[in-house]
Each structure stands twice: as structure tokens, then as C-alpha cells.
Motif scaffolding. Structure first.
Motif, mmCIF file in Angstrom:
data_model
loop_
_atom_site.group_PDB
_atom_site.id
_atom_site.type_symbol
_atom_site.label_atom_id
_atom_site.label_comp_id
_atom_site.label_asym_id
_atom_site.label_seq_id
_atom_site.Cartn_x
_atom_site.Cartn_y
_atom_site.Cartn_z
ATOM 1 N N GLU A 146 -1.757 -0.239 -14.552
ATOM 2 C CA GLU A 146 -0.799 0.835 -14.791
ATOM 3 C C GLU A 146 0.127 0.482 -15.950
ATOM 4 O OE1 GLU A 146 -0.514 1.725 -9.983
ATOM 5 O OE2 GLU A 146 1.186 0.876 -11.070
ATOM 6 N N THR A 147 0.333 1.444 -16.837
ATOM 7 C CA THR A 147 1.363 1.313 -17.858
ATOM 8 C C THR A 147 2.603 1.992 -17.312
ATOM 9 O OG1 THR A 147 -0.339 1.466 -19.571
ATOM 10 C CG2 THR A 147 1.942 1.709 -20.276
ATOM 11 N N ARG A 148 3.511 1.199 -16.794
ATOM 12 C CA ARG A 148 4.723 1.732 -16.162
ATOM 13 C C ARG A 148 5.816 1.859 -17.221
ATOM 14 N NH1 ARG A 148 4.916 -2.047 -10.698
ATOM 15 N NH2 ARG A 148 3.003 -1.226 -9.710
ATOM 16 N N ILE A 149 6.188 3.071 -17.516
ATOM 17 C CA ILE A 149 7.223 3.341 -18.515
ATOM 18 C C ILE A 149 8.546 3.520 -17.797
ATOM 19 C CG2 ILE A 149 7.991 4.980 -20.270
ATOM 20 C CD1 ILE A 149 5.035 5.539 -20.848
ATOM 21 N N LEU A 150 9.500 2.642 -18.108
ATOM 22 C CA LEU A 150 10.824 2.689 -17.482
ATOM 23 C C LEU A 150 11.840 3.184 -18.496
ATOM 24 C CD1 LEU A 150 9.212 0.712 -15.606
ATOM 25 C CD2 LEU A 150 11.389 -0.399 -15.137
ATOM 26 N N LEU A 151 12.615 4.153 -18.087
ATOM 27 C CA LEU A 151 13.732 4.642 -18.888
ATOM 28 C C LEU A 151 15.014 4.326 -18.130
ATOM 29 C CD1 LEU A 151 12.374 8.095 -20.144
ATOM 30 C CD2 LEU A 151 12.326 5.880 -21.304
ATOM 31 N N ASP A 152 15.892 3.559 -18.767
ATOM 32 C CA ASP A 152 17.124 3.103 -18.127
ATOM 33 C C ASP A 152 16.831 2.415 -16.800
ATOM 34 O OD1 ASP A 152 18.615 4.138 -20.246
ATOM 35 O OD2 ASP A 152 18.723 6.113 -19.304
ATOM 36 N N ARG B 206 0.826 -1.212 0.000
ATOM 37 C CA ARG B 206 0.000 0.000 0.000
ATOM 38 C C ARG B 206 0.857 1.257 0.000
ATOM 39 N NH1 ARG B 206 -3.016 -4.031 1.477
ATOM 40 N NH2 ARG B 206 -5.290 -3.955 1.239
ATOM 41 N N MET B 207 1.990 1.237 0.679
ATOM 42 C CA MET B 207 2.876 2.402 0.639
ATOM 43 C C MET B 207 3.428 2.646 -0.752
ATOM 44 S SD MET B 207 5.165 2.543 4.122
ATOM 45 C CE MET B 207 5.300 0.815 4.569
ATOM 46 N N ALA B 208 3.538 1.602 -1.559
ATOM 47 C CA ALA B 208 4.116 1.734 -2.902
ATOM 48 C C ALA B 208 3.100 2.177 -3.936
ATOM 49 C CB ALA B 208 4.741 0.404 -3.327
ATOM 50 N N LEU B 209 1.833 2.335 -3.570
ATOM 51 C CA LEU B 209 0.816 2.745 -4.528
ATOM 52 C C LEU B 209 1.073 4.161 -5.027
ATOM 53 C CD1 LEU B 209 -2.425 1.453 -2.775
ATOM 54 C CD2 LEU B 209 -1.361 0.497 -4.816
ATOM 55 N N GLU B 210 0.845 4.388 -6.313
ATOM 56 C CA GLU B 210 0.829 5.746 -6.848
ATOM 57 C C GLU B 210 -0.496 6.380 -6.449
ATOM 58 O OE1 GLU B 210 1.668 6.039 -10.985
ATOM 59 O OE2 GLU B 210 3.286 4.591 -10.928
ATOM 60 N N PRO C 51 5.504 13.077 -9.537
ATOM 61 C CA PRO C 51 4.787 12.365 -8.473
ATOM 62 C C PRO C 51 3.351 12.842 -8.270
ATOM 63 C CG PRO C 51 6.445 13.839 -7.545
ATOM 64 C CD PRO C 51 6.697 13.788 -9.018
ATOM 65 N N ASN C 52 2.988 14.026 -8.804
ATOM 66 C CA ASN C 52 1.611 14.501 -8.679
ATOM 67 C C ASN C 52 0.657 13.789 -9.634
ATOM 68 O OD1 ASN C 52 2.128 16.387 -6.670
ATOM 69 N ND2 ASN C 52 2.693 17.964 -8.127
ATOM 70 N N GLY C 53 1.186 12.951 -10.506
ATOM 71 C CA GLY C 53 0.348 12.229 -11.454
ATOM 72 C C GLY C 53 0.378 10.735 -11.209
ATOM 73 N N LEU C 54 -0.279 10.006 -12.094
ATOM 74 C CA LEU C 54 -0.343 8.545 -12.022
ATOM 75 C C LEU C 54 0.141 7.972 -13.345
ATOM 76 C CD1 LEU C 54 -3.953 8.147 -10.541
ATOM 77 C CD2 LEU C 54 -1.802 8.118 -9.270
ATOM 78 N N SER C 55 0.749 6.805 -13.298
ATOM 79 C CA SER C 55 1.097 6.134 -14.543
ATOM 80 C C SER C 55 -0.177 5.882 -15.339
ATOM 81 C CB SER C 55 1.796 4.802 -14.254
ATOM 82 O OG SER C 55 3.071 5.032 -13.686
ATOM 83 N N PRO D 286 -3.371 1.446 -19.828
ATOM 84 C CA PRO D 286 -3.110 1.037 -21.213
ATOM 85 C C PRO D 286 -4.168 1.559 -22.171
ATOM 86 C CG PRO D 286 -3.713 -0.844 -19.842
ATOM 87 C CD PRO D 286 -3.483 0.299 -18.924
ATOM 88 N N GLU D 287 -5.395 1.742 -21.684
ATOM 89 C CA GLU D 287 -6.446 2.294 -22.546
ATOM 90 C C GLU D 287 -6.124 3.717 -22.970
ATOM 91 O OE1 GLU D 287 -8.396 -0.926 -20.112
ATOM 92 O OE2 GLU D 287 -6.970 0.684 -19.731
ATOM 93 N N HIS D 288 -5.394 4.445 -22.123
ATOM 94 C CA HIS D 288 -5.054 5.834 -22.440
ATOM 95 C C HIS D 288 -3.849 5.935 -23.364
ATOM 96 C CE1 HIS D 288 -4.090 10.084 -21.960
ATOM 97 N NE2 HIS D 288 -2.869 9.724 -21.624
ATOM 98 N N ILE D 289 -2.858 5.094 -23.165
ATOM 99 C CA ILE D 289 -1.581 5.308 -23.847
ATOM 100 C C ILE D 289 -1.295 4.268 -24.931
ATOM 101 C CG2 ILE D 289 -0.136 3.954 -22.264
ATOM 102 C CD1 ILE D 289 0.735 7.438 -23.541
ATOM 103 N N LEU D 290 -1.695 3.003 -24.707
ATOM 104 C CA LEU D 290 -1.341 1.940 -25.645
ATOM 105 C C LEU D 290 -2.434 1.688 -26.686
ATOM 106 C CD1 LEU D 290 0.341 -0.655 -23.244
ATOM 107 C CD2 LEU D 290 1.450 1.033 -24.721
#
Length: 599
Positions: A376-382, A246-250, A392-396, A399-403
Motif C-alpha cells: 500500500e502507498t499510504r498518503i498522509l496529510l498532516d 485484520r480489523m485494520a485492513l483496508e 473508505p470505499n477505496g483502497l490505498s 506503488p506500481e499505480h501511483i509512484l
């Protein structure tokens, strides 16, 4: 005949809310309170009181009541007049806490009288606040009885806290309430340096509303970092896993796990002890959630000792791959357990599919149903998650929104992609946006805005071949997707490709979702109204309606369910077979439609 059937309901016009609360508790055979509490009768119709007007009314009427030397008469008059003036309980609570009380004896008597006799929720809220400020231990039992009424738990717990009630009172109250209603009680118990409070917190059931910040508060209160050794009870290990998850939730603000200083050490201690947990479905879900977060969630951003995070993922992979653990999702489960078992089967390999950490990697992560219906669509760079790191004020994004609309596809023509919008509002805390463009053998991401609200994305250059392959893999891989969500996505794709299916019925905007994490029903939400644009919340729009079309699971494949839904939209006005769940009630009636309460 049950006890409930033998008792006549009380008349809310003549019965105090205190007596009503006692009555409702008395007719419950198992002593449990329904989620949300018992509905409160006697709420006045909405009058649209402005903030300042409500403050003036509360100040005026309370002043008159405190001038009356007879507390019974004063309470009766205040009860009646607050109802007549249409003051809502929330307004009363907000303003009463700010008023000075020069004659505490009179105010205390008035408060106690209101708690016993008020029939109006706003008047009762005034009484609860006065008793909390000026009462004593003798007021605790009556206040506790009122906590079972809808929306009164928070003011009651505030009053009990002010009265420094015994911890046992709060625990006994929590034990009769639904877990999703525990939030104010948990906050109060977590603020107490009390062994009884810590014991309850270590064993409390966690509901959907156990928030990320609350989880960190609990972890600190129970001193979780000091508990996780090889002698700790396995129930504490499991609770520690729930708290970390729960602490790790966005949440629309910086993830609480990043503010929890012992986080990396607690992850390490818990994973090293995970083999001691019995291989149950719940424990499997807890450990898989930890792995998903360690692989691609905000915990990646913690200050890890080199190689430690990867070691912990390897340990979890090895444990969950053993015969005892991998067999857990196979059995015949009850309703909610079946959904969690199916989620485990969909997600079990996602956190352990290792690829090179450089460049772009897209992880689509479905959360444990116990945490809601979020994907969540988690986009990782490096190797580092982009949204938690930069915005941090937003959410990942989903997939319906981005993919699904293929927004990340790169072409020679530059186009802008909005990855995330602040939880409050774009105009308040901005967005995380970038432009995507193919430049020869590379794909380039960069920020277009120089002075916009929100973070500026540094320029990233990707090998075009590797970039295209990763975007296509993420876009076409739907192994994470449960059938109901796939049905909703197919309907949304069909409506995006054929906008005339709704515009022909004067419907300018829509969304498709599942009814919940434990539901197979698909819901199509849409707006209707003359002059309604894409935002029916526009203040200038006076006639609009919100419809919900619910499609129950009929056993067919998602492709068949979606095709049937689209065919119906092509031939029949959805307003004739959907229920109205919002908007202008008078306008609905003028069209011959009857508004219904959602659900």
C-alpha cells in the motif's frame, strides 16, 4: 500400498454424493480435508440459465416432487431432472430458501432422501436446505459428512445452525478443514454465547480468508477488551494482535477497526503486555504489523488520547530493538518462515522513522505475507491517512499505480491523478481523484469535479521544495521491495517505456505481478484479440484471450531477469510461450492454441 491406492474410485453416475463424501474421508490417512474441500463430481455443464429461468425450473420441479407421495421416487426424479435442465447448485440454493412448504412432513422426507441419495449437486443442495428447515438432531451427522465437499460447507453450516447443533459438532468439523475454509464456521461460532466456542475462537488458526469483518465479530464474541490484563495467557495476547491487524485492513469499505469501539483501549492493553510474548518470528510479525498500522494505517484515525499512539509506537520500537527480538529474523528458516523473516527485515524500521506530521508524507507498506501480497502507498496529510479518511470505499494505491509512473510529480501544467477507485465500480461509488499543479513556490491539490461521484478533496497547498523531496524519496526508495516484485516492476516499467514490445503482437493491455506472497515466480498477464481495446471485458468483444507468462526465479538479479524478459518480448510472440488462462476457448482452438487451466 496406501489405503488410498487399495480403494477403487466410485462412479459419480451411480454413487450418491453422500457415499462419495464418506469414501473420500475414508481414504485420507490423516483425516484432513484438502483446502477448498473435495471436488464434487456430477456438476452439469454450464447452460447459461438466467436468474428468472432457474427460479422457474426449481419451483416447477420441486413442486412436482412434493406432489409425489413416494419420497424415494420423488427424490430420484428431482435428482435426474435438475441435472438434465442444467440447474447449478448455487441457483438451487438461492431459490429453494424462498419457497413455502405447506406439507412439512412430505418436504422433510424428500429432503432426507435427497441428502442420502442425490448424485446431482443441485439436488443435494435442495435436500440440505429442506433438512435444515425441517429436520432434527438425528440429521446432524449426515449433514456434517457432506460439509467436506467443495462449495457445500456454507449451506451445510446454515442447515446445522438452523438445527441448533451442538457447538462441539462445529469445532470438530473445523478441526479437519483447512484454515482458509473456516469462514462460515467461524461466523456461526462467533454468534454463540458459548464458552467452548469462545475458547476455540481464541485459539483458532487464522487463514488468508479470515476477513476484517469476521475479525471484529470474533473480538466482540470473545470479549477481547475484557481479557487483556497482566494475567492473560500469551496465546490470547498473540491472537488479539492478529485480530487487530485484520480489523485494520483496508477492504473497500470503512475499516472495521474504526467501528470497533474498544480499539484504542485494546491496542494500549496489548502493547503494554507485549513484553510478555516470547520473541518468536510469528510474534515479531504480529507486533510489527501493529506498529505499521499505528504509524500510518486506519487506526491513526481512532480517537486517541493525546500522545498515546506515539507512546505505543515508542514501546514497540524499544521492544523490537532489544537483542532477543532483533535476532529473530537472522536464522535459517523453512520456506514460509523465510519469506516472513525477509519481510521483517525490509519493514522493521518503516513505522518508527518519525518525521514532522504536517504536510505530505508517503509510506509504502508491505503487508505480512500471511495477509497476502498487498503493498500500500499510504498518503498522509498532516499525519492522517488520506484514503481511509476521505474514501473508505477505496483502497490505498499500490506503488506500481501511483509512484512508478510518477503521477504525483508537480508541473506548471495541471494534471489529474486518480488515487483510488471504489471496490465496486467507478460508476457506483466513484473515485478519489485530485489535480496536481505547481503554483510558484507551492504545489496545489484540489478536486476538479463539482458534481462527480465520490468525495471532493479539499484544497491542499504544500511547500514545493518539501513536496518534491518527499515524492522523490518515496519514488526512489525500494527498500520495501522483495526481488520478485522488483523484477515485476522493472518489466512493467520497460513495457510502459516501450509499448511497441506488446503492440507489435496485437496485445493492448497487460499487468505484471508476483505469483503470490510466498512465491518468487513473476507473472505477466496480457490480453489478445482482434478489436480488443483496453477493456477485453467489453460485451461487444467476442474474440479475446487472456495469457499468463510465468517467469520462474533463475537466481539472477531482478535487473537481469527483467532485461531478459523484455528482450524475449522484443523477438518472440508471447502467445507462443505463454499459457491461455481465460477467454474464448473456440477462438483459441481456431488459432491452433490450446487453452489451459490456470496453475
Amino acid at each position: 500400498m496406501s489405503v488410498r491406492d487399495e480403494r477403487e474410485p466410485l462412479d459419480p453416475r451411480t454413487t450418491s454424493l453422500y457415499d462419495y463424501a464418506l469414501f473420500r474421508r475414508g481414504i485420507e490417512p490423516d483425516g484432513r480435508v484438502p483446502a477448498g474441500g473435495y471436488p464434487v463430481p456430477g456438476e452439469p455443464p454450464g447452460t447459461g440459465l438466467r436468474f428468472g429461468e432457474a427460479a422457474r425450473i426449481v419451483t416447477e420441479l420441486l413442486g412436482d416432487a412434493l406432489d409425489d407421495p413416494d419420497p424415494a421416487r420423488a427424490a430420484a426424479n428431482l435428482d435426474r431432472r435438475l441435472h438434465e435442465r442444467g440447474v447449478h447448485r448455487n441457483n438451487a440454493q438461492h431459490h429453494i430458501t424462498r419457497l413455502p412448504l405447506p406439507d412439512e412432513t412430505t418436504a422433510r422426507s424428500l429432503g432426507r432422501q435427497l441428502v442420502r441419495t442425490a448424485t446431482d449437486p443441485a439436488a443435494l443442495t435442495v435436500g440440505i436446505d429442506l433438512v435444515g428447515r425441517l429436520g432434527g438432531p438425528e440429521d446432524v451427522p449426515r449433514l456434517t459428512s457432506l460439509a467436506v465437499l467443495q462449495d457445500l460447507l456454507r449451506p451445510v453450516v446454515h442447515a446445522l445452525s438452523a438445527l441448533r447443533c451442538d457447538t462441539r459438532v462445529l469445532i470438530e468439523l473445523a478441526d479437519v478443514l483447512a484454515p482458509d475454509d473456516h469462514e462460515p464456521l467461524v461466523s456461526e461460532l462467533a454468534s454463540r454465547d458459548d464458552p467452548a466456542a469462545r475458547h476455540w475462537l481464541l485459539n483458532m488458526p487464522m487463514g488468508l480468508r479470515t476477513s476484517s469483518s469476521q475479525a471484529r465479530h470474533i473480538a466482540l464474541a470473545v470479549r477481547l477488551a475484557d481479557l487483556l490484563d497482566d494475567t492473560v495467557d500469551t496465546a490470547v495476547l498473540a491472537q488479539g494482535g492478529r485480530l487487530l491487524t485484520r480489523m485494520a485492513l483496508e477492504t473497500g469499505s470503512s475499516a472495521e477497526i474504526l467501528a470497533y469501539k474498544p480499539a484504542a483501549a485494546v491496542y494500549e492493553a496489548l502493547v503494554r503486555q507485549a513484553h510478555r510474548l516470547p520473541p518468536t518470528l510469528d510474534h515479531h510479525a504480529i507486533l510489527l504489523s501493529l506498529a505499521l498500522d499505528l504509524s500510518s494505517g486506519p487506526p491513526v484515525l481512532l480517537d486517541w488520547r493525546p500522545g498515546l499512539r506515539e507512546e505505543l509506537l515508542d514501546r514497540l520500537d524499544s521492544l523490537l530493538s532489544t537483542p532477543d527480538w532483533s535476532a529473530i529474523p537472522d536464522g535459517d528458516h523453512a520456506h514460509r518462515e523465510r519469506y516472513r523473516a525477509e519481510w521483517i527485515l525490509r519493514m522493521r524500521r518503516e513505522p518508527f522513522a518519525r518525521t514532522a506530521s504536517d504536510g505530505l508524507r508517503i509510506h509504502v507498506v508491505e503487508r505480512d505475507p500471511e495477509l497476502g501480497d498487498r503493498v500500500e502507498t499510504r498518503i498522509l496529510l498532516d499525519g492522517r491517512p488520506l484514503v481511509p479518511r476521505l474514501f473508505p470505499n477505496g483502497l490505498s494505491p499500490s506503488p506500481e499505480h501511483i509512484l512508478d509512473p510518477d503521477l504525483l510529480r508537480a508541473t506548471p501544467e495541471e494534471h489529474e491523478v486518480r488515487l483510488s477507485t471504489a471496490y465496486c465500480d467507478e460508476g457506483c461509488c466513484g473515485t478519489l481523484s485530485m489535480t496536481v499543479q505547481r503554483d510558484g513556490n507551492h504545489v496545489v491539490w484540489h478536486s476538479r469535479h463539482q458534481d462527480g461521484i465520490g468525495p471532493r478533496l479539499p484544497e491542499y497547498r504544500f511547500d514545493a521544495t518539501a513536496y518534491d523531496a518527499e515524492v522523490e524519496r518515496a519514488r526512489t526508495d525500494d527498500t520495501w521491495c522483495r526481488p520478485a516484485r522488483r523484477t515485476a516492476r522493472l518489466i512493467a516499467t520497460g513495457l510502459r517505456e516501450r509499448p511497441d514490445l506488446l503492440t507489435r503482437w496485437d496485445v493492448p493491455s497487460h499487468s505484471c505481478t508476483t505469483a503470490g506472497p510466498y512465491e518468487d515466480t513473476v507473472e505477466v498477464h496480457f490480453y489478445y484479440g482482434p478489436g480488443v481495446g483496453t477493456d477485453p471485458a467489453d460485451d461487444e468483444v467476442t474474440h479475446w484471450l487472456h495469457f499468463t507468462w510465468s517467469l520462474a526465479d533463475d537466481g539472477r538479479r531482478p535487473e537481469e531477469r527483467a532485461a531478459a524478459a523484455l528482450d524475449r518480448l522484443a523477438t518472440a510472440d508471447p502467445k507462443t510461450y505463454s499459457r491461455i488462462t481465460g477467454g474464448n476457448r473456440e477462438y483459441a482452438e481456431s488459432l491452433g492454441l490450446r487453452a489451459q487451466d490456470d496453475g
